[in-house]
Design a protein around this motif. Structure first.
Motif, PDB file in Angstrom:
ATOM      1  N   PRO A 131      45.340  36.746  37.864  1.00 27.43           N
ATOM      2  CA  PRO A 131      44.603  36.090  38.735  1.00 27.43           C
ATOM      3  C   PRO A 131      45.022  34.603  38.761  1.00 27.43           C
ATOM      4  O   PRO A 131      45.875  34.335  37.705  1.00 27.43           O
ATOM      5  CB  PRO A 131      43.104  35.775  38.302  1.00 27.43           C
ATOM      6  CG  PRO A 131      42.964  37.017  37.193  1.00 27.43           C
ATOM      7  CD  PRO A 131      44.330  37.536  36.828  1.00 27.43           C
ATOM      8  N   PRO A 132      44.638  33.725  39.751  1.00 21.31           N
ATOM      9  CA  PRO A 132      45.353  32.375  39.947  1.00 21.31           C
ATOM     10  C   PRO A 132      44.543  31.554  38.790  1.00 21.31           C
ATOM     11  O   PRO A 132      43.397  31.929  38.345  1.00 21.31           O
ATOM     12  CB  PRO A 132      44.978  32.178  41.364  1.00 21.31           C
ATOM     13  CG  PRO A 132      43.805  32.613  41.706  1.00 21.31           C
ATOM     14  CD  PRO A 132      44.036  34.082  41.061  1.00 21.31           C
ATOM     15  N   ALA A 133      45.098  30.336  38.347  1.00 19.14           N
ATOM     16  CA  ALA A 133      44.487  29.257  37.417  1.00 19.14           C
ATOM     17  C   ALA A 133      43.603  28.458  38.102  1.00 19.14           C
ATOM     18  O   ALA A 133      42.858  27.761  37.288  1.00 19.14           O
ATOM     19  CB  ALA A 133      45.592  28.807  36.625  1.00 19.14           C
ATOM     20  N   GLN A 134      43.860  28.201  39.602  1.00 15.40           N
ATOM     21  CA  GLN A 134      43.108  27.293  40.282  1.00 15.40           C
ATOM     22  C   GLN A 134      42.629  27.947  41.535  1.00 15.40           C
ATOM     23  O   GLN A 134      43.321  29.011  41.906  1.00 15.40           O
ATOM     24  CB  GLN A 134      43.874  26.081  40.347  1.00 15.40           C
ATOM     25  CG  GLN A 134      45.225  26.415  40.976  1.00 15.40           C
ATOM     26  CD  GLN A 134      45.868  24.768  40.782  1.00 15.40           C
ATOM     27  OE1 GLN A 134      45.199  23.715  40.330  1.00 15.40           O
ATOM     28  NE2 GLN A 134      47.262  24.932  41.360  1.00 15.40           N
ATOM     29  N   PHE A 135      41.832  27.157  42.321  1.00 14.12           N
ATOM     30  CA  PHE A 135      41.462  27.814  43.758  1.00 14.12           C
ATOM     31  C   PHE A 135      42.755  27.638  44.681  1.00 14.12           C
ATOM     32  O   PHE A 135      43.440  26.999  44.397  1.00 14.12           O
ATOM     33  CB  PHE A 135      40.600  26.915  44.235  1.00 14.12           C
ATOM     34  CG  PHE A 135      39.138  26.757  43.247  1.00 14.12           C
ATOM     35  CD1 PHE A 135      38.269  27.798  43.036  1.00 14.12           C
ATOM     36  CD2 PHE A 135      38.589  25.430  42.909  1.00 14.12           C
ATOM     37  CE1 PHE A 135      37.086  27.597  42.213  1.00 14.12           C
ATOM     38  CE2 PHE A 135      37.304  25.326  42.063  1.00 14.12           C
ATOM     39  CZ  PHE A 135      36.959  26.612  41.752  1.00 14.12           C
ATOM     40  N   PRO A 136      42.515  28.648  45.565  1.00 14.22           N
ATOM     41  CA  PRO A 136      41.490  29.655  45.908  1.00 14.22           C
ATOM     42  C   PRO A 136      41.536  30.814  45.158  1.00 14.22           C
ATOM     43  O   PRO A 136      42.718  31.150  44.738  1.00 14.22           O
ATOM     44  CB  PRO A 136      41.846  30.015  47.252  1.00 14.22           C
ATOM     45  CG  PRO A 136      43.243  29.622  47.530  1.00 14.22           C
ATOM     46  CD  PRO A 136      43.508  28.405  46.626  1.00 14.22           C
ATOM     47  N   ILE A 137      40.592  31.644  44.951  1.00  7.97           N
ATOM     48  CA  ILE A 137      40.468  32.751  44.353  1.00  7.97           C
ATOM     49  C   ILE A 137      39.653  33.728  45.031  1.00  7.97           C
ATOM     50  O   ILE A 137      38.704  33.074  45.644  1.00  7.97           O
ATOM     51  CB  ILE A 137      40.110  32.776  42.835  1.00  7.97           C
ATOM     52  CG1 ILE A 137      39.963  34.077  42.146  1.00  7.97           C
ATOM     53  CG2 ILE A 137      38.606  31.909  42.670  1.00  7.97           C
ATOM     54  CD1 ILE A 137      40.049  33.946  40.536  1.00  7.97           C
ATOM     55  N   SER A 138      40.084  35.050  45.255  1.00  5.55           N
ATOM     56  CA  SER A 138      39.103  36.076  45.980  1.00  5.55           C
ATOM     57  C   SER A 138      38.597  36.993  45.024  1.00  5.55           C
ATOM     58  O   SER A 138      39.348  37.574  44.033  1.00  5.55           O
ATOM     59  CB  SER A 138      40.129  36.585  47.000  1.00  5.55           C
ATOM     60  OG  SER A 138      40.456  35.611  47.967  1.00  5.55           O
ATOM     61  N   PHE A 139      37.339  37.343  45.054  1.00  5.69           N
ATOM     62  CA  PHE A 139      36.661  38.568  44.338  1.00  5.69           C
ATOM     63  C   PHE A 139      36.170  39.528  45.388  1.00  5.69           C
ATOM     64  O   PHE A 139      36.014  39.322  46.709  1.00  5.69           O
ATOM     65  CB  PHE A 139      35.514  38.048  43.604  1.00  5.69           C
ATOM     66  CG  PHE A 139      35.608  37.167  42.708  1.00  5.69           C
ATOM     67  CD1 PHE A 139      36.134  37.168  41.265  1.00  5.69           C
ATOM     68  CD2 PHE A 139      35.544  35.545  43.055  1.00  5.69           C
ATOM     69  CE1 PHE A 139      35.983  36.246  40.541  1.00  5.69           C
ATOM     70  CE2 PHE A 139      35.926  34.770  42.223  1.00  5.69           C
ATOM     71  CZ  PHE A 139      35.983  35.160  40.937  1.00  5.69           C
ATOM     72  N   ALA A 140      36.516  40.718  44.788  1.00 13.16           N
ATOM     73  CA  ALA A 140      35.729  42.089  45.658  1.00 13.16           C
ATOM     74  C   ALA A 140      34.491  42.211  44.736  1.00 13.16           C
ATOM     75  O   ALA A 140      34.483  42.047  43.460  1.00 13.16           O
ATOM     76  CB  ALA A 140      36.702  43.192  45.511  1.00 13.16           C
ATOM     77  N   VAL A 141      33.485  42.671  45.518  1.00 10.98           N
ATOM     78  CA  VAL A 141      32.081  42.910  44.742  1.00 10.98           C
ATOM     79  C   VAL A 141      31.710  44.113  45.363  1.00 10.98           C
ATOM     80  O   VAL A 141      31.387  44.543  46.742  1.00 10.98           O
ATOM     81  CB  VAL A 141      31.143  41.611  44.951  1.00 10.98           C
ATOM     82  CG1 VAL A 141      29.862  42.004  44.075  1.00 10.98           C
ATOM     83  CG2 VAL A 141      31.697  40.203  44.757  1.00 10.98           C
ATOM     84  N   VAL A 142      31.314  45.248  44.512  1.00 12.48           N
ATOM     85  CA  VAL A 142      30.873  46.486  44.864  1.00 12.48           C
ATOM     86  C   VAL A 142      30.000  47.058  43.907  1.00 12.48           C
ATOM     87  O   VAL A 142      30.306  46.848  42.493  1.00 12.48           O
ATOM     88  CB  VAL A 142      31.984  47.424  45.480  1.00 12.48           C
ATOM     89  CG1 VAL A 142      32.913  47.658  43.843  1.00 12.48           C
ATOM     90  CG2 VAL A 142      31.477  48.625  45.958  1.00 12.48           C
ATOM     91  N   GLY A 143      28.835  47.752  44.039  1.00 12.78           N
ATOM     92  CA  GLY A 143      28.003  48.365  43.060  1.00 12.78           C
ATOM     93  C   GLY A 143      27.727  49.719  43.233  1.00 12.78           C
ATOM     94  O   GLY A 143      28.046  50.198  44.528  1.00 12.78           O
ATOM     95  N   ASP A 144      26.953  50.475  42.402  1.00 11.60           N
ATOM     96  CA  ASP A 144      26.869  51.854  42.728  1.00 11.60           C
ATOM     97  C   ASP A 144      27.808  52.712  43.185  1.00 11.60           C
ATOM     98  O   ASP A 144      27.735  53.278  44.457  1.00 11.60           O
ATOM     99  CB  ASP A 144      25.697  52.006  43.335  1.00 11.60           C
ATOM    100  CG  ASP A 144      24.431  51.243  42.550  1.00 11.60           C
ATOM    101  OD1 ASP A 144      23.690  51.795  42.077  1.00 11.60           O
ATOM    102  OD2 ASP A 144      24.384  49.780  42.388  1.00 11.60           O
ATOM    103  N   LEU A 145      28.999  53.020  42.632  1.00 14.05           N
ATOM    104  CA  LEU A 145      30.246  53.272  43.131  1.00 14.05           C
ATOM    105  C   LEU A 145      30.100  54.808  43.203  1.00 14.05           C
ATOM    106  O   LEU A 145      30.154  55.587  44.525  1.00 14.05           O
ATOM    107  CB  LEU A 145      31.504  53.086  42.507  1.00 14.05           C
ATOM    108  CG  LEU A 145      32.176  51.871  43.124  1.00 14.05           C
ATOM    109  CD1 LEU A 145      33.321  51.287  42.182  1.00 14.05           C
ATOM    110  CD2 LEU A 145      32.788  51.910  44.420  1.00 14.05           C
ATOM    111  N   GLY A 146      30.012  55.523  42.285  1.00 11.64           N
ATOM    112  CA  GLY A 146      30.048  56.928  42.354  1.00 11.64           C
ATOM    113  C   GLY A 146      31.274  57.587  42.658  1.00 11.64           C
ATOM    114  O   GLY A 146      32.327  57.004  42.564  1.00 11.64           O
TER     115      GLY A 146
END
Length: 433
Positions: A131-146
């Motif tokens: 990941p980068p040490a400073q902005f910008p930074i991007s996250f994927a977010v996902v739950g209950d994958l299966g």
């Protein structure tokens, strides 16, 4: 004359286009992954996670109990200038015996850089990006994958979003006591989880407790080791980490959380170390949502909310992500059930593609705090642009294509003046026994 600060918290520009003829998808069957015969020392189920400042933990499994726990790595393909050796674990569960589970920490690594690595001295070469040490930074977010057809679509869509870190609020494999399903899940996610750090917390489907025989979480803790020790936690079920300008707290909905619990004590200690000048964004992730207008799992997060919400409010948490409910919902800034410009935005994202299907029924009328809700499979993307602004978007799986159906610009509470206003409140909360 003292000027009164008026929080200007949200820049809300929400675009929610839903086609009139859109039909929410039905559940898909569980995937059946063919078994590919490999040498017993061949690394499988490779995934990576953050492990403290400038370090990454590489995890993999071998059938060979004597295979070495070494990772060779470097910045050029096929040329490994560094080598690290780690630790191993294994577990048995009724008639099942796991392979040798390797956990090896590599680093220090340069931020925003590509590294090539090999596990155990053989097998394929993997590629990861830090990941980068400073902005910008991007996250994927996902739950209950299966492990269903919808899971595969969700993973394909996440692969397209160029994320730096994946955040998962519980319910990973849906193994549900059938241990080889942990293995198939590991093989399913390896292409993504071996290239970007996946930071997870536990859900109810990780609770594989058998009274008098097996404690819960033995499979989860053995396979998905997170940086709990690096963050001063005594349990893999709750921890924190920092990346770029964000401090992220992962809590355990299925561990003790009352005011006398180790988790609550650790949370207070962790919050006392947060420096909003260094990490202006404060995010919290756990499994059972506190704000939920779906009829599914209604009220299940109430006890944890009663205990911990005042503490998170005093700390000016910006965003809270949860799973559990198999649908998507985004709140306005809220605290104690009421709209509050200094409260957190709560997002339920338990729609990754699980085998149980979607939670279609919502409470009517829609609560004032609820801004957008829809029962569809999908994933979220959070891009923190700078210390004051972040862009959130939710992408539903529509005929196997990611369709952006909800988006919003969010202003940090640091920028609103809320953090400064609640400084005394936070200090009091952290000092209270």
């Amino acid at each position: 004359m003292k000027l009164k600060l008026i929080p200007t918290v949200l820049l809300i520009l929400s675009v929610t286009s839903t086609a009139d003829d859109y039909v929410r998808p039905q559940p898909r069957k569980t995937l059946h992954l063919p078994w590919h015969s490999k040498p017993s020392s061949y690394p499988q189920q490779v995934h990576i996670s953050l492990a403290g400042d400038k370090h990454m933990r590489v995890t993999w499994i071998t059938d060979d109990k004597s295979a070495p726990s070494v990772v060779e790595y470097g910045t050029l393909p096929g040329k490994y200038d560094n080598v690290a050796e780690g630790e191993t674990t294994s577990y048995s569960y009724i008639f099942y015996s796991s392979g040798k589970i390797h956990h090896t920490v590599i680093g220090p690594l340069e931020p925003n850089s590509v590294y090539f690595y090999r596990c155990g001295g053989l097998g394929p070469e993997f590629e990861l990006k830090t990941p980068p040490a400073q902005f910008p930074i991007s996250f994927a977010v996902v739950g209950d994958l299966g492990q269903t057809g919808w899971t595969k679509s969700t993973l394909d869509h996440i692969d397209q979003c160029k994320y730096d870190v994946n955040l998962i609020p519980g319910d990973l494999s849906y193994a549900d006591y059938i241990q080889h399903r942990w293995d198939t899940f590991g093989r399913l996610v390896q292409p993504l989880a071996s290239s970007r750090p996946w930071m997870v917390t536990q859900g109810n489907h990780e609770v594989e407790h058998i009274p008098l025989l097996k404690d819960g979480f033995i499979s989860y803790n053995s396979r998905w080791k997170m940086p709990f020790e690096e963050s001063g936690s005594s349990s893999n079920l709750y921890y924190s980490f920092e990346v770029a300008g964000a401090h992220i707290i992962m809590l355990g909905s299925y561990d003790d959380y009352d005011v006398y619990s180790e988790q609550y004590k650790w949370l207070k200690t962790d919050l006392s170390k947060v420096d909003r000048k260094r990490t202006p964004w404060l995010l919290v992730i756990f499994h059972v949502p506190w704000y939920n207008s779906n009829t599914a799992h209604q009220g299940e997060g109430g006890d944890m909310m009663e205990t911990m919400e005042p503490l998170l409010y005093a700390a000016s948490v910006d965003l809270v992500f949860a799973g559990h409910v198999h649908a998507y919902e985004r709140s306005k800034r809220v605290y104690n059930g009421k709209l509050d410009p200094c409260g957190a935005v709560h997002i339920t994202i338990g729609d990754g593609g699980n085998k149980e299907g979607l939670a279609h029924k919502y409470i009517d009328p829609q609560p004032k705090w609820s801004e957008f809700r829809e029962a569809s499979f999908g994933h979220g993307e959070l891009k923190i642009v700078n210390s004051t602004h972040a862009f959130w978007s939710w992408h539903r799986n529509d005929d196997d294509e990611p369709v952006k159906s909800d988006d919003i610009w969010i202003t940090s509470l640091v920028n609103s003046g809320c953090v400064a206003q609640k400084k005394t409140e936070l200090e009091h909360a952290l000092m209270t026994p």
